[in-house]
Design an enzyme around this catalytic site. Structure first.
Site, mmCIF file in Angstrom:
data_model
loop_
_atom_site.group_PDB
_atom_site.id
_atom_site.type_symbol
_atom_site.label_atom_id
_atom_site.label_comp_id
_atom_site.label_asym_id
_atom_site.label_seq_id
_atom_site.Cartn_x
_atom_site.Cartn_y
_atom_site.Cartn_z
ATOM 1 N N ALA A 17 7.790 14.782 3.840
ATOM 2 C CA ALA A 17 7.423 14.799 5.262
ATOM 3 C C ALA A 17 6.021 14.239 5.412
ATOM 4 O O ALA A 17 5.127 14.551 4.622
ATOM 5 C CB ALA A 17 7.485 16.226 5.805
ATOM 6 N N LYS A 65 14.571 7.509 7.187
ATOM 7 C CA LYS A 65 13.274 7.951 7.704
ATOM 8 C C LYS A 65 13.410 8.186 9.204
ATOM 9 O O LYS A 65 13.740 7.256 9.960
ATOM 10 C CB LYS A 65 12.210 6.883 7.416
ATOM 11 C CG LYS A 65 10.813 7.220 7.896
ATOM 12 C CD LYS A 65 9.843 6.120 7.478
ATOM 13 C CE LYS A 65 8.424 6.390 7.962
ATOM 14 N NZ LYS A 65 7.477 5.338 7.517
ATOM 15 N N ASP A 111 -1.818 1.209 3.339
ATOM 16 C CA ASP A 111 -1.692 2.658 3.157
ATOM 17 C C ASP A 111 -1.168 2.992 1.761
ATOM 18 O O ASP A 111 -0.161 3.693 1.614
ATOM 19 C CB ASP A 111 -0.756 3.234 4.228
ATOM 20 C CG ASP A 111 -0.988 4.719 4.464
ATOM 21 O OD1 ASP A 111 -2.009 5.238 3.967
ATOM 22 O OD2 ASP A 111 -0.157 5.355 5.133
#
Length: 487
Positions: free
Chosen positions: A155, A175, A307
């Site tokens: 999560a 997702k 990221d």
């Protein structure tokens, strides 16, 4: 000091009075989510500001006592910020994760405290997930999958991932966006902007508008999972010549703006040394290949996955070839680097590697650092000025140097704040990406290996040659067009 305290008290009075009037006028329930979120954020900002304003009244700046006290204030302020992020969830967690990744830009007390947000993201209930799937795909889970695992594989701040099996037997990762995030995000960013401006009003030497501007620009993109799917495919095609890279294939027929269905690929996190040891994966090979990937993305293509925290970079032995692979996940946040910026950035890194200080100054200034170019060079490389001056490839990294850099992040926070507001917006996500990659290198104990500098140097040379060729081709095209017009 009295004036600043008056500002805080006046602000608090205005916040609560306006909130009460708004609630009365709109006849909203006290538990209305937007109001509660705003109240938490305003209260946390007021408490943190009051702490910084009052904690140092009887302590002389620069003394040992001051150093101990400011560390304590940083720590408890970071913990309050962490509690706020966990309570408000969504966009607040995303921004908190961003701050937690800035190891060499923010005080260690903040980054170490906020890092836990990567493992404390909220989970939506199965009923909420089913509702999103029902709304977007128009079918029930049983119509789409023969198996759908109720407990998510992971999560995150904006979504969670479930493992499922299609009716044709293929295993997928689905997702699904948290149902309230889309509605809340724009309001949350407005709240953050107001509070950041208030902090700047109270503490003029600090300005974090760069953080709000990045959230404004990137959040809509990250909330569009179709955009993420297209980024994943573009990167897979762009870096197809790297056999060690695996990017899961997208199932477009089961994807929407809030749902992304992809091939299921398993592996261990890139910072999990025990997993690598158990599966006979070389940490040096992983570190070198990760450096190749990001050097290629940054310097050669100017299309950068921004990221790369450990949850988004997995490693494994390929079941078929038995060769080591890097699995790159979560393609929602990318930075596109403009050619002129990328050319200056390439030349700056060449100068930093060689220790060519005149060129370090020249290209740092061209990238917006101005007279803060020494600080910029240190921030960019996470090296001391002594190492930068000698050439970062010739001076090994030491633990004491890392401690010095992180200590300076606290001492030079106002200057760092000014620097981040001054440099081009393209630079901000690159700095975050650099820090995330550096954190992985530290965990793998491969920091500043010679192979990383070789990868950067080669990619810089290729990128500069390619950009020069493009410029020449454009000039030739202009001449041809001019001759055609004249004739």
């Amino acid at each position: 000091m009295a004036g600043q305290l008056l500002r805080v008290s006046s602000l608090a009075t205005a916040v609560f009075a306006s909130s009460g009037f708004y609630l009365y006028h709109r006849q909203l329930d006290l538990n209305d989510l937007s109001v509660v979120r705003f109240g938490r954020a305003a209260a946390t900002t007021a408490v943190i500001s009051y702490d910084y304003l009052t904690a140092f009244k009887h302590v002389e700046y620069g003394t040992e006592e001051y150093g101990v006290l400011i560390s304590k204030v940083h720590r408890r302020s970071a913990e309050r910020l962490l509690d706020l992020c966990c309570a408000n969830r969504g966009t607040f967690i995303k921004v908190g994760q961003h701050l937690g990744a800035l190891d060499y830009l923010l005080p260690e007390e903040y980054t170490s405290t906020l890092k836990v947000l990567h493992s404390r993201a909220p989970q939506s209930s199965l009923e909420e997930i089913q509702q999103v799937i029902r709304e977007d795909l128009g079918k029930e889970l049983s119509e789409l999958f023969i198996l759908f695992e109720e407990n998510p594989q992971g999560a995150a701040s904006l979504a969670q991932v479930h493992k499922a099996v299609l009716h044709d037997g293929r295993t997928v990762a689905i997702k699904v966006q948290h149902p309230k995030v889309q509605r809340q995000s724009s309001k949350d960013i407005v709240v953050m902007e107001v509070l950041v401006r208030v902090v700047h009003w109270l503490f003029p030497e600090f300005s974090f508008m760069w953080l709000v501007e990045e959230a404004k620009k990137n959040m809509p993109l990250e909330l569009d999972f179709l955009n993420e799917g297209h980024n994943a495919e573009r990167t897979a095609n762009m870096l197809a010549h790297f056999p060690f890279l695996k990017i899961p294939m997208i199932h477009w027929d089961l994807s929407t703006k809030r749902i992304l269905t992809m091939e299921f690929v398993d592996g261990g996190q890139v910072n999990d040394r025990d997993y690598m040891k158990k599966h006979s994966i070389s940490v040096n090979e992983i570190s070198e290949n990760l450096g190749k990937l990001y050097s290629e993305m940054i310097f050669v293509h100017g299309f950068v996955h921004c990221d790369p925290h450990p949850g988004n970079v997995l490693v494994r032995k390929c079941p078929q070839s038995k060769k080591t692979e890097i699995i790159l996940l979560d393609h929602g946040l990318y930075q596109i680097l403009q050619p002129d910026f990328r050319l200056d950035y390439c030349r700056l890194w060449q100068a930093l590697i060689k220790g060519d200080m005149s060129r370090v100054e020249r290209y740092s200034r061209r990238l917006g650092a101005g007279d803060l170019y020494p600080l910029f060079a240190c921030v960019l490389t996470a090296r001391s000025w002594t190492a930068v001056s000698a050439g970062i490839s010739s001076v090994p990294v030491t633990h004491s140097e890392d401690v010095e850099i992180q200590t300076n992040a606290s001492l030079y926070l106002p200057q760092i704040s000014r620097l981040l507001n001054r440099v081009p917006r393209q630079m901000l996500l690159l700095l975050k990406t650099n820090d995330l990659l550096r954190s992985t290198e530290i965990t793998l104990q491969t920091r500043a290996s010679s192979s990383s500098f070789i990868s950067i140097s080669r990619c810089c040379i290729r990128a500069i040659a390619r950009l020069k060729q493009q410029i020449n081709n454009n000039r030739k095209l202009q001449y041809v067009q001019y001759d055609t017009v004249v004739l």
